[in-house]
Each structure stands twice: as C-alpha cells, then as structure tokens.
Design a protein around this motif. Sequence first.
Motif, PDB file in Angstrom:
ATOM      1  N   THR A   9      17.160  48.432  44.191  1.00  0.00           N
ATOM      2  CA  THR A   9      17.064  46.925  44.133  1.00  0.00           C
ATOM      3  C   THR A   9      15.631  46.209  43.026  1.00  0.00           C
ATOM      4  N   ILE A  10      16.358  45.190  42.767  1.00  0.00           N
ATOM      5  CA  ILE A  10      14.937  44.960  41.750  1.00  0.00           C
ATOM      6  C   ILE A  10      13.510  44.879  42.435  1.00  0.00           C
ATOM      7  N   GLN A  14       9.955  46.964  42.509  1.00  0.00           N
ATOM      8  CA  GLN A  14       9.023  45.958  42.288  1.00  0.00           C
ATOM      9  C   GLN A  14       7.964  46.392  44.018  1.00  0.00           C
ATOM     10  N   TYR A  15       7.983  46.548  44.418  1.00  0.00           N
ATOM     11  CA  TYR A  15       7.246  47.394  45.403  1.00  0.00           C
ATOM     12  C   TYR A  15       6.746  48.454  45.345  1.00  0.00           C
ATOM     13  N   LEU A  16       7.448  49.594  43.924  1.00  0.00           N
ATOM     14  CA  LEU A  16       6.539  50.326  43.998  1.00  0.00           C
ATOM     15  C   LEU A  16       5.320  50.213  42.764  1.00  0.00           C
TER      16      LEU A  16
END
Length: 98
Positions: A9-10, A14-16
């Motif tokens: 998921t986006i 984004q967590y990366l």
Amino acid sequence: MSLVPRTNTIEEKQYLVRFRADTQSHLHVLDNDVCATSCPDKLCTVFCPAEVYKWEGKRMAVGYEGCHECGSCRIGCPYQNIKWEYPKGGHGIVFRLA
C-alpha cells in the motif's frame, strides 16, 4: 520462490521513507488569509501525498519535516500561495527501497 511481486500500500511504501529534517522549514504558506478566504476546499490538504498541510483553526499548519519533496504543492496550489524550496544540503528525504 514466487515471481509474483509483492503489492504494498502507499502507506507501507511511505513507511520506508526516512527524513533528515532541518530546523527551518523549506515550505512556506505566503498568506494564510488566502487559504482562509479564497480556498474553501483547502486543496493542498488533499493533493500532498505526505499530508504535510493541515488546516488548523484559522491557518494552514505545515509539517515540513515529512515532506517528500515532490513539488506537488507548488504546482497544485491554485493561488500560488506556497513557496517551495529544496531543503538545505544534507537535509530532506532519504529513500529506502526495501
């Protein structure tokens, strides 16, 4: 070993992302009155993928520390009310692919 690519998921992608935030913002709302009186939909709160812009009471709050540096805010603001600059050298977004 599976050859099917993993779908993220986006939010997972984004967590990366990691950030080296400066102490001063590289994003500036030029005139909060424009946001308050001329932009009822507060479009920057919608098109920013990092959700940097939040309408708080009578002004636009800018959480520059999580900016993805995509430039969508400088392009998307219909009133050209956002000043966008690259962060100072050594600061800003750090992408990780895995």
